[in-house]
Design a protein around this motif. Structure first.
Motif, PDB file in Angstrom:
ATOM      1  N   LEU A   9      10.021  18.770  -7.625  1.00 56.17           N
ATOM      2  CA  LEU A   9      11.156  18.198  -8.207  1.00 56.17           C
ATOM      3  C   LEU A   9      10.983  16.735  -8.168  1.00 56.17           C
ATOM      4  N   PHE A  10       9.662  16.320  -7.359  1.00 61.71           N
ATOM      5  CA  PHE A  10       9.749  14.801  -6.827  1.00 61.71           C
ATOM      6  C   PHE A  10       7.971  14.370  -7.514  1.00 61.71           C
ATOM      7  N   THR A  11       8.043  13.218  -7.901  1.00 64.12           N
ATOM      8  CA  THR A  11       6.807  12.616  -7.976  1.00 64.12           C
ATOM      9  C   THR A  11       6.552  12.093  -6.610  1.00 64.12           C
ATOM     10  N   GLU A  12       7.269  11.887  -5.786  1.00 69.35           N
ATOM     11  CA  GLU A  12       7.103  11.291  -4.313  1.00 69.35           C
ATOM     12  C   GLU A  12       6.877  12.278  -3.488  1.00 69.35           C
ATOM     13  N   ARG A  13       6.122  12.105  -2.412  1.00 72.49           N
ATOM     14  CA  ARG A  13       6.002  12.787  -1.210  1.00 72.49           C
ATOM     15  C   ARG A  13       7.079  12.899  -0.431  1.00 72.49           C
ATOM     16  N   LEU A  14       7.645  13.886   0.081  1.00 71.17           N
ATOM     17  CA  LEU A  14       8.684  14.027   0.781  1.00 71.17           C
ATOM     18  C   LEU A  14       8.664  13.737   2.369  1.00 71.17           C
ATOM     19  N   PRO A  74       0.916  -1.325   0.228  1.00 68.31           N
ATOM     20  CA  PRO A  74       0.098   0.002   0.140  1.00 68.31           C
ATOM     21  C   PRO A  74       0.858   1.141  -0.087  1.00 68.31           C
ATOM     22  N   VAL A  75       2.049   1.444   0.710  1.00 72.64           N
ATOM     23  CA  VAL A  75       2.984   2.324   0.710  1.00 72.64           C
ATOM     24  C   VAL A  75       4.279   1.948   0.187  1.00 72.64           C
ATOM     25  N   GLN A  76       4.938   2.469  -0.759  1.00 74.41           N
ATOM     26  CA  GLN A  76       6.130   2.103  -1.239  1.00 74.41           C
ATOM     27  C   GLN A  76       7.222   3.388  -1.064  1.00 74.41           C
ATOM     28  N   LEU A  77       8.303   3.299  -0.167  1.00 69.40           N
ATOM     29  CA  LEU A  77       9.087   4.374   0.001  1.00 69.40           C
ATOM     30  C   LEU A  77      10.618   4.203  -0.433  1.00 69.40           C
ATOM     31  N   GLU A  78      10.982   5.009  -0.993  1.00 70.86           N
ATOM     32  CA  GLU A  78      12.431   5.278  -1.601  1.00 70.86           C
ATOM     33  C   GLU A  78      13.333   5.645  -0.611  1.00 70.86           C
ATOM     34  N   VAL A 138       5.897   4.982  -6.723  1.00 75.29           N
ATOM     35  CA  VAL A 138       6.806   5.128  -5.425  1.00 75.29           C
ATOM     36  C   VAL A 138       6.142   6.470  -4.763  1.00 75.29           C
ATOM     37  N   ASP A 139       5.637   6.245  -3.610  1.00 72.77           N
ATOM     38  CA  ASP A 139       4.693   7.212  -2.702  1.00 72.77           C
ATOM     39  C   ASP A 139       5.506   8.069  -2.004  1.00 72.77           C
TER      40      ASP A 139
END
Length: 525
Positions: free
Chosen positions: A278-283, A244-248, A261-262
């Motif tokens: 600058l990101f597709t992800e939440r910081l 459900p949640v994917q973190l880089e 990638v969330d």
């Protein structure tokens, strides 16, 4: 592909394996010129891919970027096209003059390659990424949070020094899984295996089968430790939404551009206000993005240095002469009346802007020396860098250029100051130098990857070693070279941070914040 073309590719690969980059480039250019129409239409991507390998051997970052871009553009197969684009993105970080917005746009373009699945027709859509609010546990759920870690491998490496801490999350609150895309193992692998509830090797599995294996563990959060490294091998799995949640985190130093990638692990130093565009992800900002785990060898060298400092302090209480002699030794600076600067790391990171700054430093400090050591054992890279140094006008008699070697720690510990590269700074090498008590001078870039050094130095309590621009970088380097007392104080403070108690306290504090971030991402309390 004709037999002549097959033989040419075999010969070129053999040349590259022997480190004969110049010969390989000549052969590649000849093959490109004489290739049959069928080869040009269907196989030219192989030539561009090998161009990238040759330029990498020569330490030519611009050549690498161009070659991998051309390989991605020419490739007919989605999976390898993605891998080439990942290699292209990696190479872009070496190049100065690329704006943060332009770099982000290239990552976003790569992300669009993940809208199709490898096993479906052209234009097919992947499963849409689910928003964070729909995943994870309900608040108040008592069971441990199931967290998985996906990596190209779990072998001892620069990245491993930063992700090792993750596997010390408390077992009462977290059930940990690890997923490796290689079957190779070493001592680090054994350590990860011992600290996880499940260690699964996905090597040899197709993407669909590997995705099913991970999904079957019903994770709450999947942490990716790969990103675009190693050709982006983890990203096709992430694109299939395994949790459900994917973190880089840790393994990659920028946005992935992949919508599935969330979130991305960072801090307020690398990514301040306004960086989200600058990101597709939440910081996901922690107080400090990194927690470096020194190896046993690093800890031993730091302990020896602290013991030496204690002896020097005792001697300094004797005579003024003893004080002067020992303070110089403590700073690690006595080389023909000057200092020894060092830059240990991938020679691809040494841009022309870096060489210009180093030339100015050595010009202002006629007794100073510079030691450059690569990460590869490649004589051709040493020759190529020496040629660049000569062309840029650096004093070759005062610059040592060395191939990579395993036993580099003692040499690094003897440096007075490490000069960081830019726009692609050191990560593990910067952290290693600090762990050995060696101050590092870095230059603040304009985006996440260019500010890794800033993050590490801020966490170490020495933001004064962050230069705002090249002029400040040169000026600070010269000030440090001329002030042995300041270097000695920096060294003493850095070494105080490397006691076992201090390392354990940092890990505990980091894990507290990381655990809270995982719970928040998963929708827990």
């Amino acid at each position: 592909m004709t037999e002549r073309e097959r033989a040419a590719l075999r010969d070129i690969r053999a040349q590259l394996a022997r480190g004969e980059a110049e010969a390989a480039l000549a052969a590649l250019r000849a093959l490109r010129e004489t290739a049959s129409p069928e080869f040009r239409a269907r196989e030219l991507w192989r030539v561009h891919e090998l161009f990238g390998a040759a330029f990498r051997l020569l330490g030519d970052a611009a050549g690498c970027a161009q070659a991998y871009y051309e390989a991605a553009r020419a490739d007919r197969f989605l999976r390898s096209q993605r891998a080439h684009y990942s290699s292209y993105l990696f190479a872009l970080h070496y190049l100065p003059g690329i704006s943060a917005a332009a770099l982000a746009a290239q990552h976003f373009a790569c992300g669009r390659l993940y809208e199709a699945r490898e096993d479906e027709g052209a234009g097919a859509r992947a499963v849409p990424p689910r928003p964070l609010s729909r995943g994870g546990r309900a608040a108040g759920t008592a069971r441990p949070l199931r967290v998985g870690f996906l990596a190209p491998d779990f072998l001892d490496s620069a990245a491993a020094r930063f992700y090792d801490v993750f596997f010390d999350l408390p077992r009462r609150a977290f059930t940990l899984h690890a997923y490796s895309l290689t079957a190779e193992e070493d001592a680090l692998t054994a350590s990860v295996r011992a600290r996880t509830a499940a260690y699964r090797v996905l090597a040899g599995e197709g993407i669909a089968a590997a995705a099913d294996i991970v999904r079957a563990d019903r994770l709450d959060v999947l942490v990716d430790l790969g990103g675009h490294t190693a050709g982006g091998v983890t990203l096709p799995l992430l694109a299939r939404r395994l949790a459900p949640v994917q973190l880089e985190a840790v393994g990659w130093f920028d946005t992935t551009g992949v919508p599935a990638v969330d979130a991305l692990l960072t801090d307020g130093v690398m990514d301040g206000a306004g960086a989200a565009r600058l990101f597709t992800e939440r910081l996901c900002r922690l107080p400090h993005a990194w927690c470096f785990t020194p190896t046993a060898a690093m800890r031993a060298l730091a302990a020896q240095a602290r013991e030496a400092q204690a002896r020097e302090a005792q001697a300094a209480r004797g005579t003024e002469d003893a004080r002067g002699t020992q303070a110089g030794a403590a700073a690690g600076q006595a080389v023909a009346g000057g200092v020894t600067f060092a830059a240990f790391g991938n020679f691809l990171k040494i841009s022309d802007a870096v060489l210009a700054a180093w030339r100015e430093i050595l010009c202002r400090l006629p007794a100073a020396r510079l030691v450059l050591q690569d990460t590869l054992r490649a004589p051709v890279r040493v020759r190529a860098l020496r040629a660049r140094l000569a062309a840029q006008g650096l004093p070759l008699a005062r610059v040592a250029v060395r191939m990579g070697e395993d036993g580099y720690l003692a040499a690094l510990a003897r440096a007075a100051v490490v000069l960081d590269t830019f726009p692609y700074p050191g990560g593990a090498m910067t952290a290693t130098a600090l762990a050995l008590g060696v101050p590092v001078l870095t230059l603040a870039g304009s985006h996440h990857s260019a500010r890794v050094g800033c993050s590490l130095l801020t966490a170490a309590g020495h933001p004064e070693l962050i230069a705002a621009d090249a002029a400040a970088y040169v000026r600070t380097a010269c000030e440090l070279a001329r002030d042995s007392g300041r270097r000695a104080r920096l060294r003493a403070d850095l070494l105080r941070q490397q006691t076992e108690e201090a390392i354990a306290a940092r890990r505990t504090d980091y894990l507290r914040h990381f655990a809270a971030a995982l719970r928040q991402l998963a929708g827990g309390a």
